[in-house]
Design an enzyme around this catalytic site. Structure first.
Site, PDB file in Angstrom:
ATOM      1  N   THR A 134      -6.810  -4.836   0.396  1.00 39.71           N
ATOM      2  CA  THR A 134      -5.611  -5.102   1.202  1.00 39.71           C
ATOM      3  C   THR A 134      -5.778  -6.374   2.035  1.00 39.71           C
ATOM      4  OG1 THR A 134      -5.122  -2.750   1.291  1.00 39.71           O
ATOM      5  CG2 THR A 134      -4.041  -4.116   2.939  1.00 39.71           C
ATOM      6  N   ASP A 149       0.843  -1.206   0.000  1.00 34.73           N
ATOM      7  CA  ASP A 149       0.000   0.000   0.000  1.00 34.73           C
ATOM      8  C   ASP A 149       0.878   1.256   0.000  1.00 34.73           C
ATOM      9  OD1 ASP A 149      -3.044  -0.879   1.262  1.00 34.73           O
ATOM     10  OD2 ASP A 149      -1.401  -2.253   1.634  1.00 34.73           O
TER      11      ASP A 149
HETATM   12  N1  LIG Z   1     -17.054  -0.848   6.677  1.00 39.78           N
HETATM   13  C1  LIG Z   1     -15.944  -0.421   6.104  1.00 39.78           C
HETATM   14  N2  LIG Z   1     -15.144   0.473   6.719  1.00 39.78           N
HETATM   15  C2  LIG Z   1     -14.006   0.901   6.123  1.00 39.78           C
HETATM   16  N3  LIG Z   1     -13.579   0.497   4.902  1.00 39.78           N
HETATM   17  C3  LIG Z   1     -14.364  -0.379   4.255  1.00 39.78           C
HETATM   18  C4  LIG Z   1     -15.568  -0.880   4.818  1.00 39.78           C
HETATM   19  N4  LIG Z   1     -16.126  -1.714   3.928  1.00 39.78           N
HETATM   20  C5  LIG Z   1     -15.291  -1.766   2.874  1.00 39.78           C
HETATM   21  N5  LIG Z   1     -14.234  -0.959   3.064  1.00 39.78           N
HETATM   22  C6  LIG Z   1     -13.085  -0.791   2.171  1.00 39.78           C
HETATM   23  O1  LIG Z   1     -13.560  -0.860   0.848  1.00 39.78           O
HETATM   24  C7  LIG Z   1     -12.728  -1.663   0.034  1.00 39.78           C
HETATM   25  C8  LIG Z   1     -13.534  -2.837  -0.491  1.00 39.78           C
HETATM   26  O2  LIG Z   1     -13.993  -3.600   0.597  1.00 39.78           O
HETATM   27  P1  LIG Z   1     -14.445  -5.094   0.427  1.00 39.78           P
HETATM   28  O3  LIG Z   1     -13.313  -5.835  -0.160  1.00 39.78           O
HETATM   29  O4  LIG Z   1     -14.796  -5.548   1.799  1.00 39.78           O
HETATM   30  O5  LIG Z   1     -15.624  -5.031  -0.486  1.00 39.78           O
HETATM   31  C9  LIG Z   1     -11.560  -2.095   0.916  1.00 39.78           C
HETATM   32  O6  LIG Z   1     -10.568  -1.107   0.690  1.00 39.78           O
HETATM   33  P2  LIG Z   1      -8.983  -1.307   0.917  1.00 39.78           P
HETATM   34  O7  LIG Z   1      -8.641  -2.718   0.684  1.00 39.78           O
HETATM   35  O8  LIG Z   1      -8.436  -0.352  -0.086  1.00 39.78           O
HETATM   36  O9  LIG Z   1      -8.769  -0.856   2.320  1.00 39.78           O
HETATM   37  C10 LIG Z   1     -12.137  -1.969   2.316  1.00 39.78           C
HETATM   38  O10 LIG Z   1     -11.161  -1.684   3.311  1.00 39.78           O
END
Ligand SMILES: Nc1ncnc2c1ncn2[C@@H]1O[C@H](COP(=O)(O)O)[C@@H](OP(=O)(O)O)[C@H]1O
Ligand SMILES: [Mg+2]
Length: 359
Positions: free
Chosen positions: A179, A110
């Site tokens: 991530t 990242d």
């Molecule tokens: N409730 C939440 N709070 C904070 N970030 C969230 C979240 N839900 C999803 N995200 C972020 O949105 C992206 C897609 O989420 P997911 O894979 O769960 O669908 C991921 O980003 P990052 O990997 O860039 O941090 C994740 O961290």
């Protein structure tokens, strides 16, 4: 002999002059450094929203050039993401907890991707506001020059420059989406993303998959290198949802569309938007809808929103509101993404977030 009978020692005078020079040097070099960081690289980057808002006299920027640099940034960031994963030394850390109590993870992938992507865009467009997921270390600046070449596929779709005021632009960078899955070595879910919003509206998006070296880009009203699929199942849709921040999404989906509906848990907001499109990458699953019910950040969704919009699709909150890509980082109202469907009819079918316990 000095007046009033005070005798000045030559050594004392020399020390005093040296001290004075030292103070002047310190003040002046600090001033120069400040000027350099403000006007050379656009301000002191901090976590989240890095760089100053473009000044009123920031001139214009060409969105076609911004698209070219965004594609390059996503690819160069993706190279870092791949390199770190292949080294198996991730330096995994938790930045804290999400509202739901999941670890908000960060790795060297990242951080290094963020550094490349941020400085490429900031050096090319010093007057635009750039918001990025990771902290940018101002003491570790890198000036990465863009060779000013616009790739042929972009020139073919967008024949002329698209100038807009620099101050109307907000760039959103996600240097490594999914991530959590990256740390689990689930490589297919990982993307790097750049989005450009003009007056808060998403106008261009880039989603790059570093492990399959696939890049999708689109600019609203101008063109894309990706398209919608020929058909979608609106009655019993396959619904792609989060695997690590799911909340009550499965219950919401089944309650709305019935038990015949297929739920596809997947990582990454970029990956889930690509699941709705005609993507040649073999590792990419296909879905008809993308639903998210928990809090999410704008760098996660802006690029996907721009691409869907450019292809005639929609990404809104669950209650059908458009998302504005300025101001705060987060979205409270969940997400519904669709293409070639009656989006408003889908919104009417969905229960409100209050009923799902997410508000
Ligand atoms: N409730 C939440 N709070 C904070 N970030 C969230 C979240 N839900 C999803 N995200 C972020 O949105 C992206 C897609 O989420 P997911 O894979 O769960 O669908 C991921 O980003 P990052 O990997 O860039 O941090 C994740 O961290
Ligand atoms: Mg993300």
């Amino acid at each position: 002999m000095a007046p009033m009978g005070i005798r000045l020692s030559p050594l004392g005078v020399a020390v005093f002059c040296l001290l004075g020079l030292g103070v002047l040097y310190h003040l002046y070099s600090g001033f120069l450094a400040g000027r350099f960081s403000l006007f050379g690289l656009g301000g002191e980057p901090s976590g989240g929203a890095a760089g100053p808002a473009a000044s009123a006299d920031g001139g214009t920027v060409d969105l076609r050039e911004m698209l070219a640099v965004s594609v390059l940034a996503a690819v160069r960031g993706g190279d870092e993401v791949r390199r770190v994963r292949e080294s198996n030394v991730l330096h995994e850390k938790s930045k804290g907890k999400t509202r739901e109590g999941a670890d908000d993870k960060m790795t060297s992938g990242d951080v290094l991707s963020n550094r490349k992507m941020f400085y490429l865009l900031k050096t090319a467009f010093p007057n635009v506001q750039i918001n990025t997921e990771e902290h940018v270390d101002a003491t570790d600046q890198e000036v990465i020059l863009w060779d000013r070449k616009i790739p042929e596929d972009i020139l073919k779709e967008i024949a002329t420059p698209q100038e807009v005021p620099a101050e109307s632009v907000t760039v959103w960078i996600d240097p490594l989406d999914a991530t959590q899955e990256y740390t689990e070595d689930l490589r297919k879910y990982v993307t790097t993303m750049v989005c450009v919003a003009v007056n808060g509206k998403p106008v261009l998006g880039v989603i790059h998959k570093p492990f399959s070296e696939y890049t999708a880009w689109a600019m609203v009203d101008h063109g894309s290198n990706v398209k919608a699929r020929a058909s979608y199942n609106e009655k019993t849709p396959r619904i792609v949802v989060s695997r690590s921040h799911s909340g009550m999404v499965k219950q919401v989906a089944l309650q709305t569309f019935g038990n015949q509906t297929t739920i596809i848990p997947a990582g990454g907001a970029g990956y889930k938007v690509l699941a709705l499109l005609d993507v040649p990458d073999k590792s990419q699953e296909k879905a008809d809808l993308y639903i998210h019910v928990t809090y999410i950040k704008k760098w996660d969704i802006c690029a996907g929103n721009a691409i869907l919009k450019a292809l005639g699709g929609h990404m809104t909150t669950l209650s059908g509101e458009e998302i504005s890509y300025t101001g705060s980082d987060g979205i409270e109202g969940g997400l519904l993404a669709s293409i070639r469907m009656n989006h408003q009819a889908l919104v009417r079918k969905l229960p409100s977030l209050e009923k799902t316990g997410h508000k």
